[in-house]
Write a protein that holds these residues in place. Sequence first.
Motif, PDB file in Angstrom:
ATOM      1  N   CYS A 123      37.330  45.630  37.959  1.00 52.98           N
ATOM      2  CA  CYS A 123      37.013  45.376  39.137  1.00 52.98           C
ATOM      3  C   CYS A 123      35.692  44.900  39.473  1.00 52.98           C
ATOM      4  N   GLY A 129      38.188  39.099  41.076  1.00 54.31           N
ATOM      5  CA  GLY A 129      39.246  39.171  40.623  1.00 54.31           C
ATOM      6  C   GLY A 129      40.185  37.715  40.555  1.00 54.31           C
ATOM      7  N   CYS A 140      42.892  43.863  40.268  1.00 52.43           N
ATOM      8  CA  CYS A 140      41.450  43.849  41.596  1.00 52.43           C
ATOM      9  C   CYS A 140      41.575  42.470  41.957  1.00 52.43           C
ATOM     10  N   TRP A 169      41.045  44.799  45.408  1.00 51.82           N
ATOM     11  CA  TRP A 169      40.430  45.718  45.087  1.00 51.82           C
ATOM     12  C   TRP A 169      38.711  45.615  46.282  1.00 51.82           C
ATOM     13  N   ARG A 223      34.549  42.949  46.145  1.00 51.73           N
ATOM     14  CA  ARG A 223      34.698  41.550  45.812  1.00 51.73           C
ATOM     15  C   ARG A 223      33.676  41.164  45.427  1.00 51.73           C
TER      16      ARG A 223
END
Length: 504
Positions: free
Chosen positions: A367, A372, A402, A405, A408
Amino acid sequence: MRRPTRPAAVLCAVAATATALPPTVPTAAAAAAQPAAAIAFGPCPASVPAPPPPARVECGTLSVPLDHARPRGPHLSIAVSRVRATGTPAERRGILLVNPGGPGGSGLPYAVTKRAKLPERVRRAYDVIGFDPRGTGRSAPADCGAMGGLFAAPAPDPLPRDRSAEREHLGSLRRLADDCAAGLGPALPHLSTEETARDMDAVRAALGERSTGFLGVSYGSYLGAAYAALFPQRVGPMVLDSVVGPEDWYAFDLRQARALLRQRETLFTWLAAHREHFALGSTASAVRAAYGRVRAGLAARAVDGFGPAEFDRAVYRALGRTERWAPLGEGLRTYLRDGTVEGLRPAAPFDGRDSRTYEAANRAVKCADGPGPTPGRVAADLRRLRGLDPLPVLTGIEASACAYWHHRPESRTRLGSPTGSPAAPPALLVASQHDPVTPAEGARAMQRVLPGSRLVTLENDYSHGVFASRGNACVDDAVAAYLVDGTLPRGELRCQGPGLPEIP
């Protein structure tokens, strides 16, 4: 659907456009100009085995910045191991950093265990250097806590079959991401492939070497390509084995999931061909039905903490190495006969890795390497996989977390030339023709972005990990010639593999 993105540190090889490095990121030349700390080697922890005499292993640590863009900021310690070359000074070729894969695999003992399998002339030529990448083993190990219930035993069935189950699955991914954000704190964005590649160069400098050889397996191939992108002038002979292609992690995970389905069909056909031994059916469809009965039985009632999630993990592990096919088939037979699961339960889950650290580091790295998927894409892709097969193996799709997450990145750092650096020497790529864990098309894609690289393919082979692993003289001799003599194959080299396994 969003266009696929590329791993941050590999983008030197594959970016569509090139831009300069941010001024806060030290370049390879600037890093080389800075005085390098030395590693004080001494005894190794008990987890590192001793090599046969006359070789010996020694271990130490190296302090590196948590964020290499802020060299005066917080630091962490990288654990390093070394087994010196056993040849004469004239035979020595330098250092060979090795990485076993993951992301999340501990590399400290790998300097010993992998070295033991290397051809003798390679052991005589290289100091083999292992290291625990940041977030693994003894290098600031990642701890995400409960990871959304990932370690519950038995864990919930990981295969959502309707919209309600999909929502619960997405909820578990959100909880996993929340746990990692809380557990990893400020380190969350920095447990990345790019930062690890910079750690590798710090290890090289600390050892006083102008360049480094590298042997990376599976994720290690991805890490090696990242290093070549960042530090092309520091690259010595580089062997990328069982190659992860130059694509984003979520796309890779889906490609792996489809390859696992193909491999499982091969397994079903093989089990049917040996019906006298396994007693699971005389056709692939009959074996598939037996497989389905086992999984359905475990979903209805787990046995000793072993349910459908644990079953899928065992299948995932078995599909990657053909020597595990017969034990899996025997475990299916035993469960159907008497309801026990000891034949299905791996003796050493996660191949001996610390499972909590491994799972945390795996998600953290994937990630941190880039943005993601969206939750909607995750759900849609699960439906597509169920459309291919009602019982897909979802174990390896770690990058789905992800979607939630907390760090990012919306874009990736573009590092240099869009076709790789001409300053880096050609690499040698190795692939198994039917490897389901890192499908061979990834090696071909990586070859296209590493100028001058060559590919060695072990044909008629179905396992993950090839060089100094499958015992194939054609592969091992070709790689040894490259590492020791600098000799590349003239073109693509195809070696003959062992085919499907025999019954032990």
